[in-house]
Motif scaffolding. Structure first.
Motif, PDB file in Angstrom:
ATOM      1  N   VAL A 260       7.360  -9.654   5.309  1.00 48.71           N
ATOM      2  CA  VAL A 260       6.904  -8.245   4.467  1.00 48.71           C
ATOM      3  C   VAL A 260       7.084  -8.952   3.162  1.00 48.71           C
ATOM      4  O   VAL A 260       8.195  -9.482   2.649  1.00 48.71           O
ATOM      5  CB  VAL A 260       8.015  -7.362   4.608  1.00 48.71           C
ATOM      6  N   THR A 262       5.639  -7.111   0.282  1.00 50.50           N
ATOM      7  CA  THR A 262       6.173  -5.844  -0.507  1.00 50.50           C
ATOM      8  C   THR A 262       6.528  -4.692   0.419  1.00 50.50           C
ATOM      9  O   THR A 262       5.659  -4.284   1.250  1.00 50.50           O
ATOM     10  CB  THR A 262       4.982  -5.454  -1.371  1.00 50.50           C
ATOM     11  N   PRO A 263       7.852  -4.165   0.478  1.00 50.79           N
ATOM     12  CA  PRO A 263       8.027  -3.080   1.413  1.00 50.79           C
ATOM     13  C   PRO A 263       7.175  -1.765   0.914  1.00 50.79           C
ATOM     14  O   PRO A 263       7.108  -1.406  -0.218  1.00 50.79           O
ATOM     15  CB  PRO A 263       9.681  -2.909   1.323  1.00 50.79           C
ATOM     16  N   GLY A 264       6.932  -1.145   1.957  1.00 50.94           N
ATOM     17  CA  GLY A 264       6.079   0.241   1.928  1.00 50.94           C
ATOM     18  C   GLY A 264       7.013   1.187   1.336  1.00 50.94           C
ATOM     19  O   GLY A 264       8.290   1.402   1.389  1.00 50.94           O
ATOM     20  N   SER A 332      -1.962  -4.876   5.297  1.00 48.68           N
ATOM     21  CA  SER A 332      -1.289  -3.845   4.737  1.00 48.68           C
ATOM     22  C   SER A 332      -0.980  -2.837   5.785  1.00 48.68           C
ATOM     23  O   SER A 332      -1.888  -2.546   6.873  1.00 48.68           O
ATOM     24  CB  SER A 332      -1.816  -3.340   3.531  1.00 48.68           C
ATOM     25  N   THR A 370       9.054  -2.086   9.924  1.00 50.02           N
ATOM     26  CA  THR A 370       8.217  -2.190   8.751  1.00 50.02           C
ATOM     27  C   THR A 370       7.779  -0.810   8.265  1.00 50.02           C
ATOM     28  O   THR A 370       7.013  -0.246   9.043  1.00 50.02           O
ATOM     29  CB  THR A 370       6.921  -3.250   8.980  1.00 50.02           C
ATOM     30  N   SER A 374       3.647  -1.316   3.382  1.00 50.82           N
ATOM     31  CA  SER A 374       4.028  -2.645   3.217  1.00 50.82           C
ATOM     32  C   SER A 374       3.057  -3.536   3.088  1.00 50.82           C
ATOM     33  O   SER A 374       1.937  -3.432   4.020  1.00 50.82           O
ATOM     34  CB  SER A 374       5.196  -2.875   4.439  1.00 50.82           C
ATOM     35  N   ASP A 375       2.924  -4.501   2.558  1.00 47.33           N
ATOM     36  CA  ASP A 375       2.139  -5.751   2.280  1.00 47.33           C
ATOM     37  C   ASP A 375       2.695  -6.880   3.179  1.00 47.33           C
ATOM     38  O   ASP A 375       3.956  -7.257   3.032  1.00 47.33           O
ATOM     39  CB  ASP A 375       1.516  -6.091   1.028  1.00 47.33           C
ATOM     40  N   LEU A 376       1.968  -7.354   4.267  1.00 47.13           N
ATOM     41  CA  LEU A 376       2.642  -8.462   5.118  1.00 47.13           C
ATOM     42  C   LEU A 376       1.988  -9.632   5.003  1.00 47.13           C
ATOM     43  O   LEU A 376       0.656  -9.516   4.705  1.00 47.13           O
ATOM     44  CB  LEU A 376       2.621  -7.759   6.381  1.00 47.13           C
TER      45      LEU A 376
END
Length: 473
Positions: A260, A262-264, A332, A370, A374-376
């Motif tokens: 992850v 950026t966490p969503g 994402s 997640t 989020s961006d993974l």
């Protein structure tokens, strides 16, 4: 010990009668369960709610509930029904088996049936079981014998099923009822042995920058009991489970973030309870004992995705040979240009089509729970053609007290593929008051402990980055 166990029939008592007669042996394919609902959590825990219709007598009676979990946490059992009072409950987990029968028969008399291999003639003898510790010791008349495991045709006949042995895990409850009649009761308990996790299959089209993803829920039943035609709800998240501490085991650590970046911060369109998401199965299902079952819960086509490359270097990391960069798949879970859902913890397996159009496995990675949005960046393997070689070129003291150092680093990146690539070169370990005093390319400081350079490496070419760090040590 080869024993063909012959059991003399016992009078069968219906489930609703007071248990004054011997335990009945249900048919192997039958179930005493009623309308079953099962809620399964991620940390080896499940809540079972079993609604059964019982014909109860007035006053005090003992009711048996076969087909409960063999690993039931008996202290969590509740039984609810109109006007019912609970006096006592017992969980009988000593299951009927040849070895258990012989253990329970110690001190009792049994019948031995021997067959003459030559003539087929049977002889019967009464024998008293003296011990069953790693072998069976018998007293037959005035002599003592050991029941041998030599393949000779011998079978043992027991006069009855010993009290306390059950063909299936059974909960017995002594209760009081104000009036006789048929009424529904609900048995509720917690049990380990039921677990689930998510598995994801991703078909990545690198040229189009798109990916198809199918999510599967994998159920695993090791509770010792099947749950037939059950209404199943899955809870994504690890609820507190004190039972794991009571027996000396500690709950497993939560899954790592699993790429992850950026966490969503989007709320998924799913039912919730407390801080957890619910994933109800679309229809009732049977979860057999010692079975894995898969059910689809996510099916997304054409979500944007891209291949990226990443290399992380520890502080003062240097290698004599070039090392492969990680191959990373980025996508994402957002509602726009993403999967549009929260993802339960599990494993993402990635496939790509080869030149013949056949999907080939290219790597896998685990993710934690997640949130949506989020961006993974999932590391699926190491790149064959993309290499990095970090080196410490110079390291000198720059303070009279020796408390500060200047470290010059060089990073050489090579690309043997026919297209240019961008590598995220990350230098870790920049804790404290570390400063970058010079660099050949501007870096990004995403956090206090690392710096990142986005390095473009031409096709069939190479690139380099240099940087000088001022550090306390």
């Amino acid at each position: 010990m080869r024993l063909l166990v012959a059991l003399l029939a016992a009078a069968a008592a219906p489930l609703s009668a007071q248990t004054t007669s011997p335990q009945a042996i249900p048919a192997p394919n039958a179930s005493a369960q009623g309308d079953v609902a099962v809620t399964i959590y991620n940390n080896d825990l499940a809540l079972v709610q079993d609604r059964r219709d019982l014909n109860l007598p007035a006053g005090r009676s003992r009711q048996e509930f076969p087909d409960v979990s063999a690993r039931i946490r008996a202290e969590t059992v509740t039984l609810t029904g109109a006007g019912i009072g609970i006096v006592e409950q017992n969980f009988d987990y000593d299951l009927l088996s040849p070895s258990a029968l012989m253990q329970k028969a110690v001190g009792e008399t049994i019948t031995l049936v021997r067959v003459n291999p030559a003539t087929g003639a049977e002889t019967r003898e009464r024998a008293r079981v003296l011990a069953a510790n790693g072998g069976v010791v018998l007293q037959i008349g005035e002599r003592i014998e050991v029941l041998r495991d030599d393949g000779l045709p011998v079978r043992v006949i027991f006069d009855k099923v010993p009290e306390g042995l059950r063909p299936r895990p059974t909960l017995s409850v002594t209760l009081t009822t104000p009036r006789a009649g048929r009424q529904p009761v609900t048995l509720t308990y917690l049990t380990p042995g039921l677990a689930w996790e998510a598995d994801y299959v991703a078909l990545f089209d690198e040229a189009a920058g798109r990916m198809d993803v199918q999510g599967w829920i994998t159920l695993n039943n090791q509770s010792g009991t099947a749950y037939r035609n059950a209404d199943v709800v899955l809870v994504a998240g690890a609820v507190g489970n004190a039972e794991q501490r009571y027996d000396g085991r500690y709950p497993p650590p939560p899954p790592r973030p699993g790429g992850v970046m950026t966490p969503g911060m989007e709320t998924a369109n799913r039912a919730r309870v407390g801080d957890f998401y619910l994933y109800p199965l679309p229809q009732r299902t049977t979860i057999a004992q010692a079975q894995q079952k898969q059910v689809s819960f996510l099916d997304v086509s054409g979500t944007p995705a891209a291949r990226a490359y990443e290399y992380r270097n520890p502080w003062l990391g240097t290698t004599e040979q070039q090392v492969s960069a990680n191959s990373v798949l980025r996508f994402s879970t957002g509602s726009r240009q993403g999967l549009g859902d929260a993802l339960p913890a599990g494993t993402v397996r990635v496939y790509q089509r080869d030149t013949r159009g056949t999907p080939q496995f290219v790597g896998e990675s685990r993710i934690g729970h997640t949130p949506m949005g989020s961006d993974l960046g999932l590391t699926t393997g190491q790149a064959f053609d993309i290499k990095v070689q970090p080196a410490v070129e110079e390291r000198t003291r720059v303070a009279s007290d020796g408390s500060r150092w200047r470290t010059a680093m060089r990073y050489r990146l090579t690309n043997a593929s026919p297209r240019a690539v961008t590598v995220d070169l990350i230098q870790d370990g920049l804790w404290g008051d570390t400063r970058i005093v010079s660099e050949s390319q501007k870096s990004e400081r995403r956090n206090a402990n690392s710096a990142m350079w986005r390095v473009t490496v031409p096709a069939n070419g190479e690139a380099s980055v240099t940087a000088t760090f001022d550090t306390r040590f």
